[in-house]
Design a protein around this motif. Structure first.
Motif, PDB file in Angstrom:
ATOM      1  N   PRO A   1     -22.745  35.981 -27.890  1.00 50.54           N
ATOM      2  CA  PRO A   1     -21.679  35.108 -28.394  1.00 50.54           C
ATOM      3  C   PRO A   1     -20.955  34.338 -27.275  1.00 50.54           C
ATOM      4  N   ILE A   2     -21.656  33.302 -26.804  1.00 48.55           N
ATOM      5  CA  ILE A   2     -21.097  32.362 -25.828  1.00 48.55           C
ATOM      6  C   ILE A   2     -21.275  30.979 -26.442  1.00 48.55           C
ATOM      7  N   TRP A   3     -20.177  30.213 -26.493  1.00 51.84           N
ATOM      8  CA  TRP A   3     -20.206  28.905 -27.149  1.00 51.84           C
ATOM      9  C   TRP A   3     -20.009  27.794 -26.136  1.00 51.84           C
ATOM     10  N   LYS A   4     -20.752  26.686 -26.347  1.00 54.85           N
ATOM     11  CA  LYS A   4     -20.727  25.560 -25.418  1.00 54.85           C
ATOM     12  C   LYS A   4     -20.141  24.338 -26.106  1.00 54.85           C
ATOM     13  N   LYS A   5     -19.223  23.688 -25.411  1.00 52.54           N
ATOM     14  CA  LYS A   5     -18.667  22.415 -25.870  1.00 52.54           C
ATOM     15  C   LYS A   5     -19.072  21.349 -24.862  1.00 52.54           C
ATOM     16  N   GLU A   6     -19.774  20.303 -25.352  1.00 53.20           N
ATOM     17  CA  GLU A   6     -20.145  19.192 -24.491  1.00 53.20           C
ATOM     18  C   GLU A   6     -19.064  18.131 -24.578  1.00 53.20           C
ATOM     19  N   ILE A   7     -18.564  17.738 -23.420  1.00 49.79           N
ATOM     20  CA  ILE A   7     -17.536  16.704 -23.346  1.00 49.79           C
ATOM     21  C   ILE A   7     -18.219  15.405 -22.912  1.00 49.79           C
ATOM     22  N   TYR A   8     -18.128  14.376 -23.791  1.00 46.68           N
ATOM     23  CA  TYR A   8     -18.705  13.074 -23.503  1.00 46.68           C
ATOM     24  C   TYR A   8     -17.589  12.121 -23.074  1.00 46.68           C
ATOM     25  N   GLU A   9     -17.956  10.872 -22.799  1.00 47.71           N
ATOM     26  CA  GLU A   9     -16.964   9.884 -22.364  1.00 47.71           C
ATOM     27  C   GLU A   9     -15.846   9.698 -23.389  1.00 47.71           C
ATOM     28  N   ASP A  10     -16.206   9.639 -24.680  1.00 49.68           N
ATOM     29  CA  ASP A  10     -15.182   9.323 -25.676  1.00 49.68           C
ATOM     30  C   ASP A  10     -15.128  10.313 -26.841  1.00 49.68           C
ATOM     31  N   GLU A  11     -15.806  11.444 -26.719  1.00 47.26           N
ATOM     32  CA  GLU A  11     -15.795  12.452 -27.782  1.00 47.26           C
ATOM     33  C   GLU A  11     -16.270  13.781 -27.214  1.00 47.26           C
ATOM     34  N   TYR A  12     -16.311  14.794 -28.059  1.00 49.52           N
ATOM     35  CA  TYR A  12     -16.875  16.074 -27.653  1.00 49.52           C
ATOM     36  C   TYR A  12     -17.623  16.668 -28.840  1.00 49.52           C
TER      37      TYR A  12
END
Length: 155
Positions: free
Chosen positions: A129-140
């Motif tokens: 249980p490890i969660w990844k959030k990708e952060i983009y230029e204008d959203e995530y």
């Protein structure tokens, strides 16, 4: 050589500090092993045409550590010659090119350590249980692992 150095060990750590390949690989080195295999998962700068700024990881730490211990036990059953196993996963912000996860396995011969490393990363992505959030230029976007068994069971 001290007797305690001869006992197989598992080194598991979830941390917010930068991961070190040297530190992780040194944990598993053993004089009776001719192979140390490594997997290093790094943050890339793109995903499906979007520019990735950085990743952020969150975990249910105690459960994640328990699941990683299970993976280590499974490795030792499948490849009894494996000596030491180290799994470190970064939490929080992970910039582009930096390591999110490092796995190292030592064994007398390369085949066992290479197979064990692949099993470790594939099983970690499917069950821990490890969660990844990708952060983009204008959203995530929160990302689920395609290998994750609990995400796939609900579809």
């Amino acid at each position: 050589m001290e007797e305690s150095n001869n006992v197989p060990k598992d080194f598991i750590k979830l941390k917010s500090e930068k991961l070190s390949v040297d530190e992780v690989s040194e944990l598993v080195v053993s004089p009776c092993c001719g192979a140390v295999s490594l997997f290093i998962g790094t943050t890339r700068n793109n995903f499906e045409g979007k520019k990735v700024i950085h990743l952020e990881y969150e975990a249910y730490t105690s459960m994640a550590e328990t699941e990683i211990k299970k993976i280590c036990r499974d490795v030792r059953q499948k490849w009894p010659s494996v000596k030491h196993i180290a799994v470190q996963h970064r939490l929080g912000v992970v910039p582009i090119t930096e390591a999110s996860v490092i796995i190292a396995v030592s064994s007398p011969h390369r085949a066992e350590s290479l197979e064990a490393v692949m099993y470790c990363i594939d099983t970690l992505k499917a069950s821990v249980p490890i969660w990844k959030k990708e952060i983009y230029e204008d959203e995530y976007s929160w990302k689920e692992n395609k290998e994750c068994f609990w995400a796939n069971s609900e579809k």
